[in-house]
Design a protein around this motif. Sequence first.
Motif, PDB file in Angstrom:
ATOM      1  N   ASN A  59       0.833  -1.190   0.000  1.00 53.09           N
ATOM      2  CA  ASN A  59       0.000   0.000   0.000  1.00 53.09           C
ATOM      3  C   ASN A  59       0.879   1.255   0.000  1.00 53.09           C
ATOM      4  O   ASN A  59       1.961   1.262   0.571  1.00 53.09           O
ATOM      5  CB  ASN A  59      -0.891  -0.021   1.248  1.00 53.09           C
ATOM      6  N   LEU A  60       0.412   2.294  -0.674  1.00 54.84           N
ATOM      7  CA  LEU A  60       1.064   3.599  -0.703  1.00 54.84           C
ATOM      8  C   LEU A  60       2.413   3.602  -1.418  1.00 54.84           C
ATOM      9  O   LEU A  60       3.227   4.509  -1.221  1.00 54.84           O
ATOM     10  CB  LEU A  60       1.207   4.189   0.704  1.00 54.84           C
ATOM     11  N   PHE A  61       2.666   2.599  -2.268  1.00 51.49           N
ATOM     12  CA  PHE A  61       3.896   2.584  -3.060  1.00 51.49           C
ATOM     13  C   PHE A  61       3.604   3.174  -4.435  1.00 51.49           C
ATOM     14  O   PHE A  61       2.821   2.630  -5.209  1.00 51.49           O
ATOM     15  CB  PHE A  61       4.411   1.142  -3.204  1.00 51.49           C
ATOM     16  N   ASP A  62       4.229   4.300  -4.735  1.00 58.92           N
ATOM     17  CA  ASP A  62       4.051   4.939  -6.049  1.00 58.92           C
ATOM     18  C   ASP A  62       5.036   4.343  -7.045  1.00 58.92           C
ATOM     19  O   ASP A  62       6.204   4.123  -6.717  1.00 58.92           O
ATOM     20  CB  ASP A  62       4.293   6.449  -5.958  1.00 58.92           C
ATOM     21  N   PHE A 107      -0.460   7.076  -5.225  1.00 57.72           N
ATOM     22  CA  PHE A 107      -1.382   7.168  -4.095  1.00 57.72           C
ATOM     23  C   PHE A 107      -1.498   8.612  -3.637  1.00 57.72           C
ATOM     24  O   PHE A 107      -0.517   9.356  -3.639  1.00 57.72           O
ATOM     25  CB  PHE A 107      -0.880   6.321  -2.925  1.00 57.72           C
ATOM     26  N   LEU A 108      -2.695   9.014  -3.221  1.00 63.60           N
ATOM     27  CA  LEU A 108      -2.844  10.303  -2.580  1.00 63.60           C
ATOM     28  C   LEU A 108      -2.278  10.238  -1.161  1.00 63.60           C
ATOM     29  O   LEU A 108      -2.205   9.175  -0.561  1.00 63.60           O
ATOM     30  CB  LEU A 108      -4.328  10.702  -2.502  1.00 63.60           C
ATOM     31  N   LYS A 109      -1.911  11.412  -0.652  1.00 64.77           N
ATOM     32  CA  LYS A 109      -1.440  11.492   0.742  1.00 64.77           C
ATOM     33  C   LYS A 109      -2.647  11.483   1.693  1.00 64.77           C
ATOM     34  O   LYS A 109      -2.519  11.693   2.896  1.00 64.77           O
ATOM     35  CB  LYS A 109      -0.653  12.787   0.967  1.00 64.77           C
ATOM     36  N   PHE A 118      -3.106  11.215   5.723  1.00 68.71           N
ATOM     37  CA  PHE A 118      -2.568  10.162   6.595  1.00 68.71           C
ATOM     38  C   PHE A 118      -1.722  10.759   7.716  1.00 68.71           C
ATOM     39  O   PHE A 118      -1.748  10.280   8.833  1.00 68.71           O
ATOM     40  CB  PHE A 118      -1.703   9.182   5.791  1.00 68.71           C
ATOM     41  N   SER A 137      -6.908   3.745   1.269  1.00 66.96           N
ATOM     42  CA  SER A 137      -6.094   4.679   0.485  1.00 66.96           C
ATOM     43  C   SER A 137      -6.757   4.929  -0.869  1.00 66.96           C
ATOM     44  O   SER A 137      -7.682   4.233  -1.270  1.00 66.96           O
ATOM     45  CB  SER A 137      -4.686   4.118   0.307  1.00 66.96           C
TER      46      SER A 137
END
Lengths: 447, 447
Positions: free
Chosen positions: A177-180, B185-187, B238, B282
């Motif tokens: 998750n949250l890996f660009d 992903f957005l912050k 987050f 997310s």
Amino acid sequence: MKQDSLKVAVIGAGLVGTLLAIYLKKAGHDVHVFDRSADIRKIEFSGRSINLAISTRGWKSLDDVQIGDQIREIAIPMDKRAIHKKDGTLAFQKYGMKGESIYSVSRGGLNRLMIDIAEEKGIHFHFEQKIWDVNLEEAIIHIGETERGDWTDLKFDKVFGTDGAFSRVRHRMQRQNLFDYSQVFLKLGYKELCIPANEDGTHKIDPNSFHIWPRSEFMLIALANEDGSFTCTLFMPFEGENSFEAINTEEKVKDFFMNNFPDTKELIPDLVADYFKNPTSSLITTHCYPWTFKDKVALLGDAAHAIVPFYGQGMNAGFEDISEMYRQMEKHGNDWETIFEEYQKIRKPNADAIAELSFRNFVEMGTNTADEKFLLQKKIEAKFTEKYPNKWLPLYDRVTFSLNPYIDALAIGDQQKNIMDEIMSIENIENIWDSEEIESMILSKLK
Amino acid sequence: MKQDSLKVAVIGAGLVGTLLAIYLKKAGHDVHVFDRSADIRKIEFSGRSINLAISTRGWKSLDDVQIGDQIREIAIPMDKRAIHKKDGTLAFQKYGMKGESIYSVSRGGLNRLMIDIAEEKGIHFHFEQKIWDVNLEEAIIHIGETERGDWTDLKFDKVFGTDGAFSRVRHRMQRQNLFDYSQVFLKLGYKELCIPANEDGTHKIDPNSFHIWPRSEFMLIALANEDGSFTCTLFMPFEGENSFEAINTEEKVKDFFMNNFPDTKELIPDLVADYFKNPTSSLITTHCYPWTFKDKVALLGDAAHAIVPFYGQGMNAGFEDISEMYRQMEKHGNDWETIFEEYQKIRKPNADAIAELSFRNFVEMGTNTADEKFLLQKKIEAKFTEKYPNKWLPLYDRVTFSLNPYIDALAIGDQQKNIMDEIMSIENIENIWDSEEIESMILSKLK
């Protein structure tokens, strides 16, 4: 700050992996390097390579572990571009403002030598070991013959992913998750060709030049090897009028080279055979973030930031990653979470900057190097740099012959470009470029 | 042109997969839908959902296969935004220039109904079947309990990937040469909360409004459900001052809501329990290309282009993919290579456009909807649209209440934005907005 000795895995025995291993060994760790391929020292390596150009950043990383001089023995200095025009004439452009050179070296030759050096230092190499997956939390690597077959699990304290643009380590991180992540292919491919040595082992053309045949949307380059040969690379679109798709018969290849690169007729005797034998490779740019997982896993080099080759900085940028990682190791000792965090925070914007610069430089290499205005601009910049060395360093020099962060090179380069665009748009600039008026104009714009 | 009947697999029984199945069945194919989860009709579905807003594009795709009316029975029209200000007061903004509505529907409820409809039409659903990989050349899907365990291979004529933002079908395509891909992903994350129904089953607040508590960097929204409840979604960073990381105790949650959303105190009785029970999800934007592999495999919906939810167009865009695919099927019959090629060429730029619009719209939703200047601008646009309906359609209406391609909405919207920025920067605009001067100024800029 000294670190406790750890058992670490480096995935990928390429240039970045091997140099990283040398740094990790220096820091006192038990270093194991894994590579999916056979030992490069025991196999023929070729067909899809672009020669490397080592420049200031690369040498710094090599010299800091005292192996630069061994590498210099197999590297050939190039102090200029040799521009092969369509009419067969040649023009030369000096690279550095102070006569600096970049250094041609074959990827295979350099990699072999570095693995030799690393092995002598007690680093363990494990070839033909395919890593299919990594347990990020536990720093366990999964090795096996096939992706779906039986795997062996090996546990380490840290795992370093230096396994290139198609990194399996990054592939696992991508599923977090949250890996660009992004991968973008150019519409342009490349093919390796060869200018063999003369019978007496000498070079057929000047070995101390970076040879380039710029033709706008496609181009040919040639870099010298130690054995008298040159590794040539043809960059060309996959599709369209002049493309790998269109140039698909013996006759078309001959015609294409005759029309566009007439002076290569004598130089590339195996043109047709090599053209059809060697693969057409693609060019990818990747971005990702984060580059690390907790205090367990870190990506370096192409695994973190694959870039296109048009600035000759791919390996140099990867080596600079290693220098930064080591700097953080010295600073933070056993606090690996901070080491990894600082490393990625400092390197990420610089990797983005060199990716952007490399992408843009294709246009410069393909087009501008053959252009009269481009040459005049270089002349104006050179004169100004000479007079005001603290006020102006051309972008190429800042990227290639300095240790200034890439991010600064990009920003200052953009500022300089705006100034030069204005200067070059002045009427009659060809005649007044050498005047005090122009000089003071640049000076005023710099304020 | 009629198509020969084929055996096709649809991977993913979500909204896009189920509607695609209905279209494929209509075209005469033997349709098998696979989903990794249990049958949504037999399980509790919740905790990480954002209610959907069906708009014109979505209805068009549903009506074209005559199922729109069944869906309308579970959908609640919303003809306006209800802006909940920080001082507890309310402001309303009509959505469409012509009184149009968007329609709130719960994801679970819609999905269940659509699967019921699809099954009645003879489509085969296979639940709890995890597809781990696809053989693209052969259109074979690999099913198994775990990624590393035993797999069963099933062969089809075509495979359609409608398996969402983290599509396994796309994951396989990503490993092809020349496949471009990005995930960002957005912050910002989101969390589902709930406003329950009154004891008599009625809604506690107006069901025909899209409720929004805009607070710049975070916001709360609420959409009505048929059973009298509202599904609420809190969007918040987050990390940082007001963030999921910072708001981490019972007291902090209560304080945060009391300070920022005072009028929700009575509305969300289980706030604290839900806040800690429900996951923080997310938000991802993905781009990729190509969307198809030869005449064998195609991606639709989130699998091809996951977008952030701030324009309420994710499902609508996915449904529009299906309509375009079907249009090409009607046009090109059994020539699936052309069908897939035309489909992706037409849809890709539109998917990019709605991705961009959705990303930008967070700023509008979070900030501007509460802003006096924003409201004045809406008023000027509304007046102008009324007088010159062929010259001006506000961006929101073009996206939401028209079938104009998203790519045109983006381009025309940018043009209109430039004009309105100029208009809004006119001194004293608050007092002269209703004047002929302003009207003719807009007219002249449109030329």
